[in-house]
Design a protein around this motif. Structure first.
Motif, PDB file in Angstrom:
ATOM      1  N   THR A  21       1.755   3.012  -1.297  1.00 21.79           N
ATOM      2  CA  THR A  21       2.641   2.984  -0.139  1.00 21.79           C
ATOM      3  C   THR A  21       1.813   3.388   1.081  1.00 21.79           C
ATOM      4  O   THR A  21       0.694   3.889   0.940  1.00 21.79           O
ATOM      5  N   ASP A  41      -1.492  -4.416   5.594  1.00 15.19           N
ATOM      6  CA  ASP A  41      -0.937  -5.741   5.889  1.00 15.19           C
ATOM      7  C   ASP A  41      -2.029  -6.797   5.987  1.00 15.19           C
ATOM      8  O   ASP A  41      -1.820  -7.947   5.593  1.00 15.19           O
ATOM      9  N   LYS A  53       3.081  -7.415  -0.862  1.00 15.86           N
ATOM     10  CA  LYS A  53       3.972  -6.298  -0.595  1.00 15.86           C
ATOM     11  C   LYS A  53       5.419  -6.667  -0.899  1.00 15.86           C
ATOM     12  O   LYS A  53       5.835  -7.814  -0.762  1.00 15.86           O
ATOM     13  N   ARG A  55       9.470  -5.075  -0.438  1.00 21.91           N
ATOM     14  CA  ARG A  55      10.320  -4.084   0.228  1.00 21.91           C
ATOM     15  C   ARG A  55      11.207  -3.421  -0.824  1.00 21.91           C
ATOM     16  O   ARG A  55      11.901  -4.091  -1.578  1.00 21.91           O
ATOM     17  N   TRP A  60       7.698   0.011   1.927  1.00 20.52           N
ATOM     18  CA  TRP A  60       6.961  -1.140   1.414  1.00 20.52           C
ATOM     19  C   TRP A  60       6.069  -0.668   0.278  1.00 20.52           C
ATOM     20  O   TRP A  60       5.378   0.341   0.391  1.00 20.52           O
ATOM     21  N   TYR A  62       2.852  -1.875  -2.011  1.00 22.06           N
ATOM     22  CA  TYR A  62       1.730  -2.811  -2.007  1.00 22.06           C
ATOM     23  C   TYR A  62       1.148  -2.871  -3.414  1.00 22.06           C
ATOM     24  O   TYR A  62       0.693  -1.864  -3.943  1.00 22.06           O
TER      25      TYR A  62
END
Length: 82
Positions: A21, A41, A53, A55, A60, A62
């Motif tokens: 995270t 990102d 990623k 939600r 988020w 990853y």
């Protein structure tokens, strides 16, 4: 911009559970929130992304793109199709 070796090590250490995270990556990388989010990102974009990623509620998660590097269990087979 970033020391790639240090960021790879921070990413490896933050992936203990098979995902990371933003706050956890911040701890290992020493980056502030916006920089950590931008870096993670950037790893999700491009022709060959390293992460993807998802939600979950207000955060988020990853995950590594390559399933071989993940500690996630294999998907459960649907018994109705067998």
């Amino acid at each position: 911009m970033y020391d790639h070796q240090a960021m790879d090590e921070a990413l490896r250490r933050s992936m203990k559970l098979g995902y990371t995270t933003i706050p956890e990556f911040m701890i290992y990388s020493g980056l502030k929130r916006d920089s950590a989010k931008t870096y993670l990102d950037s790893l999700c974009k491009g022709e060959h992304p390293r992460l993807w990623k998802v939600r979950e509620s207000r955060r988020w998660l990853y995950f590594p793109k390559n399933p071989a590097t993940s500690s996630n269990p294999s998907p459960v087979k649907n018994s109705s199709t067998e």
